[in-house]
Design a protein around this motif. Sequence first.
Motif, PDB file in Angstrom:
ATOM      1  N   SER A  24       0.817  -1.219   0.000  1.00 43.52           N
ATOM      2  CA  SER A  24       0.000   0.000   0.000  1.00 43.52           C
ATOM      3  C   SER A  24       0.844   1.259   0.000  1.00 43.52           C
ATOM      4  CB  SER A  24      -0.931  -0.007   1.209  1.00 43.52           C
ATOM      5  OG  SER A  24      -0.171   0.044   2.400  1.00 43.52           O
ATOM      6  N   GLU A  73     -20.286 -11.494   4.702  1.00 44.42           N
ATOM      7  CA  GLU A  73     -19.161 -10.614   5.037  1.00 44.42           C
ATOM      8  C   GLU A  73     -19.239  -9.382   4.131  1.00 44.42           C
ATOM      9  OE1 GLU A  73     -17.067 -11.436   7.477  1.00 44.42           O
ATOM     10  OE2 GLU A  73     -17.328 -13.617   7.653  1.00 44.42           O
ATOM     11  N   ASP A  74     -19.124  -8.207   4.750  1.00 42.13           N
ATOM     12  CA  ASP A  74     -19.158  -6.956   4.001  1.00 42.13           C
ATOM     13  C   ASP A  74     -20.345  -6.894   3.024  1.00 42.13           C
ATOM     14  OD1 ASP A  74     -18.433  -4.451   3.197  1.00 42.13           O
ATOM     15  OD2 ASP A  74     -16.807  -5.091   1.868  1.00 42.13           O
ATOM     16  N   SER A 132      -4.270   1.473   3.440  1.00 37.18           N
ATOM     17  CA  SER A 132      -4.416   0.080   3.063  1.00 37.18           C
ATOM     18  C   SER A 132      -5.758  -0.233   2.448  1.00 37.18           C
ATOM     19  CB  SER A 132      -4.205  -0.788   4.304  1.00 37.18           C
ATOM     20  OG  SER A 132      -4.236  -2.123   3.952  1.00 37.18           O
ATOM     21  N   GLY A 133      -6.690   0.679   2.594  1.00 39.00           N
ATOM     22  CA  GLY A 133      -8.055   0.284   2.363  1.00 39.00           C
ATOM     23  C   GLY A 133      -8.598   0.247   0.961  1.00 39.00           C
ATOM     24  N   THR A 144     -21.372  -5.894  10.395  1.00 41.77           N
ATOM     25  CA  THR A 144     -22.124  -7.089  10.807  1.00 41.77           C
ATOM     26  C   THR A 144     -21.667  -7.608  12.173  1.00 41.77           C
ATOM     27  OG1 THR A 144     -20.576  -8.493   9.621  1.00 41.77           O
ATOM     28  CG2 THR A 144     -22.534  -7.826   8.432  1.00 41.77           C
ATOM     29  N   GLU A 145     -21.010  -6.727  12.948  1.00 37.95           N
ATOM     30  CA  GLU A 145     -20.619  -7.152  14.293  1.00 37.95           C
ATOM     31  C   GLU A 145     -21.810  -6.997  15.234  1.00 37.95           C
ATOM     32  OE1 GLU A 145     -17.369  -8.282  15.379  1.00 37.95           O
ATOM     33  OE2 GLU A 145     -17.206  -8.554  13.214  1.00 37.95           O
ATOM     34  N   ASP A 205     -16.937   2.756   3.906  1.00 41.06           N
ATOM     35  CA  ASP A 205     -16.427   1.391   4.041  1.00 41.06           C
ATOM     36  C   ASP A 205     -15.921   1.264   5.470  1.00 41.06           C
ATOM     37  OD1 ASP A 205     -15.419  -1.113   3.603  1.00 41.06           O
ATOM     38  OD2 ASP A 205     -13.553  -0.395   2.717  1.00 41.06           O
ATOM     39  N   TRP A 206     -16.582   0.457   6.255  1.00 43.18           N
ATOM     40  CA  TRP A 206     -16.170   0.341   7.657  1.00 43.18           C
ATOM     41  C   TRP A 206     -16.172  -1.105   8.091  1.00 43.18           C
ATOM     42  CZ3 TRP A 206     -19.943   0.672  12.151  1.00 43.18           C
ATOM     43  CH2 TRP A 206     -21.240   0.344  11.746  1.00 43.18           C
ATOM     44  N   ALA A 207     -15.708  -1.349   9.309  1.00 45.06           N
ATOM     45  CA  ALA A 207     -15.372  -2.721   9.698  1.00 45.06           C
ATOM     46  C   ALA A 207     -16.437  -3.395  10.550  1.00 45.06           C
ATOM     47  CB  ALA A 207     -14.044  -2.728  10.447  1.00 45.06           C
ATOM     48  N   PHE A 208     -17.454  -2.651  10.982  1.00 42.24           N
ATOM     49  CA  PHE A 208     -18.371  -3.223  11.965  1.00 42.24           C
ATOM     50  C   PHE A 208     -19.788  -3.406  11.438  1.00 42.24           C
ATOM     51  CE2 PHE A 208     -16.162  -3.698  16.062  1.00 42.24           C
ATOM     52  CZ  PHE A 208     -14.912  -3.247  15.668  1.00 42.24           C
ATOM     53  N   ARG A 214     -14.194   6.746  11.078  1.00 40.07           N
ATOM     54  CA  ARG A 214     -14.153   6.765   9.614  1.00 40.07           C
ATOM     55  C   ARG A 214     -15.029   7.862   9.022  1.00 40.07           C
ATOM     56  NH1 ARG A 214     -11.881   1.362   8.128  1.00 40.07           N
ATOM     57  NH2 ARG A 214     -11.803   0.272  10.098  1.00 40.07           N
ATOM     58  N   ARG A 250     -11.101 -12.992  11.523  1.00 42.75           N
ATOM     59  CA  ARG A 250     -11.413 -11.835  10.716  1.00 42.75           C
ATOM     60  C   ARG A 250     -10.223 -10.883  10.672  1.00 42.75           C
ATOM     61  NH1 ARG A 250     -15.144  -6.917  11.575  1.00 42.75           N
ATOM     62  NH2 ARG A 250     -15.224  -6.259   9.414  1.00 42.75           N
ATOM     63  N   SER A 302      -7.413   5.538   4.936  1.00 40.28           N
ATOM     64  CA  SER A 302      -6.100   4.987   5.231  1.00 40.28           C
ATOM     65  C   SER A 302      -5.454   4.374   4.011  1.00 40.28           C
ATOM     66  CB  SER A 302      -6.218   3.921   6.294  1.00 40.28           C
ATOM     67  OG  SER A 302      -6.471   2.722   5.641  1.00 40.28           O
TER      68      SER A 302
END
Lengths: 671, 320, 195
Positions: free
Chosen positions: A376, B162-163, B295-296, B185-186, B180-183, B214, A462, B293
């Motif tokens: 990245s 997932e996502d 990496s995303g 389906t938490e 775009d976030w990470a939670f 985010r 995950r 970020s």
Amino acid sequence: MARIGVFICHCGENISATVDVMKVAAEAAKIPGVAHSVEYKYMCSDPGQQLVKNAIREKGLTGVVVAACSPRMHEPTFRRACAEAGLNPFLCEMANIREHCSWVHEKGDATTDKAIDIVRTLVAKVKKNKALQPIKVPVTKVAMVIGGGIAGIQASLDIANAGHQVILVEKEPSIGGHMSQLSETFPTLDCSQCILTPRMVEVAQHLNITLFSYAELESLDGFIGNFKARIRKKARSLDEKLCTGCGLCTQKCPSRRIPSEFDAGLGLRPAIYVPFPQAVPNKPVIDREHCTYYRTGKCRLCEKVCPTQAIRFDQQDEIVEADVGAVVLATGFDIKHGDFFPEYGYGKYRDVIDGLQFERLASASGPTLGEIRRPSDGRVPETVVFVACAGSRDPAKGIEYCSKICCMYTAKHAMLYKHKVHHGKPYVFYMDIRAGGKMYEEFVRRAMEEDGVQYVRGRVSRIFERGGKLVVKGVDTLLAARPLEIEADLVVLATAGIAQPGAEELAQKLHVSYDAHKFYAEAHPKLRPVETNTAGIFLAGACQAPKDIPESVAQASGAAAKVAALFSQSELVREPLIAVVDRQAPPVYSSCVGCFLCQSACPYQAIEKEEIRGRDGQLLKTVAKVNPGLCQGCGTCVAFCRTKSIDIQGFSHEQVHAEVLALLNRGERDA
Amino acid sequence: MKTGFYPGCSMKGSAREYSESLLALAREIGRELPEVPDWNCCGATAAHNLDRDLALALPARILAAAEKAGMDEVLVPCAACYSRLKVTRHELLADDSLRQRISGLVEADYRGSAGVLNIIEWLGRVPDLEKLVKKPFQRKVACYYGCLLVRPAGVVKFDRPEDPQSMDLLMKKIGADPIDWAFKTECCGAGFSVSRTDLVARLSGQILDDAVSRGAEAVVVACPMCHLNLDLRRPNIEKRAGKKFHLPVIYITQAVGMALGLKPKQLGLQRHKVSPSALLAPASAKPPAGSKSASGDSPASAPLSGSSAGAPASTASKVN
Amino acid sequence: MRSEAHAHGVGAALSDRVREKTGVDVARCYQCGKCSAGCPLASEMDFPPSQVMHLLQLSAAFPELAEQALRSHTIWLCLTCEICYCRCPMELDIPAIMDALRHESLQQRKVNPRARDILAFHRAFLDSVKYTGRLFEMGQVVDYKLRSGHFLQDLLQAPWMFLVGKLHLLPERVRNRRQLARIFAKTLKARENRP
């Protein structure tokens, strides 16, 4: 009048424990036409064989039935014994009373009765047997090796060094395969390219090897010793004879931002390219999909700069035909890509990479020249998480098998990372460590003990990105299954090893069988691991199942030895169990009506047309004729023939009919 | 096609704004939503935790009533009720002797003819939703699916587990910018809102933390239980986290309703613990930048460097 | 701990009973731990999900491990969020197992004392549904306070909820409440048989 000898084997206790062999011998003696019936403890032993030979000579037997194991085991033994006693070997039949009877039934009268029935059918058959002569076919002493990875290279060199011609077909522009992409190799950490490239050069220079790179098999016909291959040489857009490999074209090409296949998508290449500096052959190829000229009709810069005018934009694919006697399949493997791990963000986060990509990062010839930098932002990762079994042993994702190589290469990756980034923190999430192999366990221990790689026993649930870090949610099942969270800079997934994308299509072209995962099937899992079920086609390397370099090389040498053995004789002897078309005296000549349904049904193109002419040259009839060299005795034509004019020698209508009647009329006296 | 409506208990009480906004929306787009006659509670977590037959019988009674009323499908906006009804239908259709036994319990012959619909599926069917938008909902939203809209995947067979993307697509249609976030389906803590508020505060806090970091301006939900935990339990969350979250949590129907120009009162927006008033003001020209970020976002296939094999780059080059 | 696989006359092992009720064969679990890694409440549990699976795997040989599973806090902490099932490489329906374990724990009166509040809440919930057919939130909360003894909890929430119209003082009722009572009588009440 038939004089049949019946020989009942005890097979130690394998048969006699459940079958009353004395009674079988006594009952067999009562079958009309049986002149001799005995039992013996081990019929396949020397004294046992001697019993058969003596009986043939002393009683003038016209046929032999050995009631023992499967014909797959000892039919050759007894046919040879018969031949030595002067009886045509095809007048000897095996009655399988072991696999088909004693092993699968309880002790009892019914079991013995069944054994008697089996003997009865074979006696009925052997009475109708005819003396047959083996067929001899010539052998073309040229091998074709498909796939130019380490397995294909090894097989080619071994066959070529045995003095035979080899045609090596590689679909990529260069040979080398996956091994050329690797950085260092376990368990010795020697540089992959350093040990591979001398072999590649040897292939290029070997007088007995003809290399077709950027080529694929179009079709394969024929049979062992006598295959006909058609090879498609894909257009490189280049006259290979003129090209000197100077590299000017690749330097000047303006279209340079194409993800490099060799660098697993991490580096860039131009539209006219050589995959890597040590490529064999070191000749470029134009990627027509990305080339500006093919897309827009303008550019031709490479043509302008080429000092030898070698560029050929109008070059077409070329089909080359070759006669070969044997084929070695060495097409290798692939790893699982794509949107396969949504929970790990594979394919979504650029810093979640696969094992092959890590090899390119660690390789001196890679996009970072061997420095570990994350895709990245190019930073050196402080914390790297390696995830083993990413897709392997995962029935939910369709792969229940172990990919076998991942435990070792993951240990190697963690080690290489630590060697290059001394302050770095490598973690390995694993389920089990499978390090069976010479110096393998020691290698993994070294990663843990000397290089301080942290092994965590558990599967990752995950991975998500947060503030430039990858949050890995894992667990250690050895610590009461407590969840663990690691903020990593880079995650390397040991994704499952899978079959090549075109594996199934190629298998169908070659008529070789493959498993549910499209890996090629060996003829026997233990005793014939380098052969396929198709005679003359052998296996080498990871196209059979995921395997590492030493195993691939060993199997390649095994396949080469098989080829060399095949080529050690100028003629092949084949069993005459082939189809024949009825022939009769005039005026019928043949019951064949010339419909040639058989011809379209034959999978081996073995049926020809024969014109029967009178003395004056007048055409009387056109009938089918079987080419004994091509026929494999599959019997498809027999089933198709409307006038029952085709028979399989050794399994004729008459013989099979006699067997069925013997079963139906059991207890009654034979006709 | 007759679509019935199963409100479930909370939409009559603590989540009445969900019901109000849905019905206002239905009126606006001209859809009728007759309630399932004499419906009962689906049993929720309590029933399946304590007794399997009860957990199947309560939803089966609802579905049988819907069938009897000639409904082809039932809209179940509450994701928790949706899950109970969907699972019950799945299990009873897979096992005929079980279906007969449960039919006996509910004193009706349940056939399984009526399908079960979630709110996203229902909204997704509105033709040309984009064209109905009067005030584009130009906000950065965190689409929160929770557990039960997408899981268990083999039963609900809706979106990917997932996502997931279906709510994100719906939000794009009304002009919003789903992050775009990470939670997504938490779990928020679900039915522990009262009995283990401490756990809800932790789990829901993580969700809000990620959405805020985010750059989300609102969390959009499709479940009264999620809303209860993320909104009503905000004081507990903030106390545990030791910081304030000003992020409003709205129902998907409220977001769509705002975009279609419905009034805040019609949508019950005044009933939230965390006021969504900021969402009613005109959207700022520049939405607050999220912590985008490295990496995303870009596709993983983008190459690392400019080197080519023919002519290797001289340095480990930097990255685009 | 000693093996008492065949010493007990109590019938099938817990793992067998679970398989009968749920169709899930715990022998398929190979202890990868992915369920525990993803479980939102694993850190609160006395036995994270993968360990519950292992307790079940060994329950045939060691009945005291079955006992530990039934008396665990875990089975009551499980939120049925389904994330474990969703990601399990062996596709084991762990939430269904948790349900089956809760039912058995309840019937055998082996509920973990730490799960008292959770169980009190569930019972208060179902009481409300039993009498009115629908959840009466106000009534349930009062019932829960009585059962749990947490009288002061959320006392400040109620007036606000009432003001914004979220809390009703009177319950909504199903018309056919007798039928509902029959359903309860034949299911939960019949099995639980509690005083």
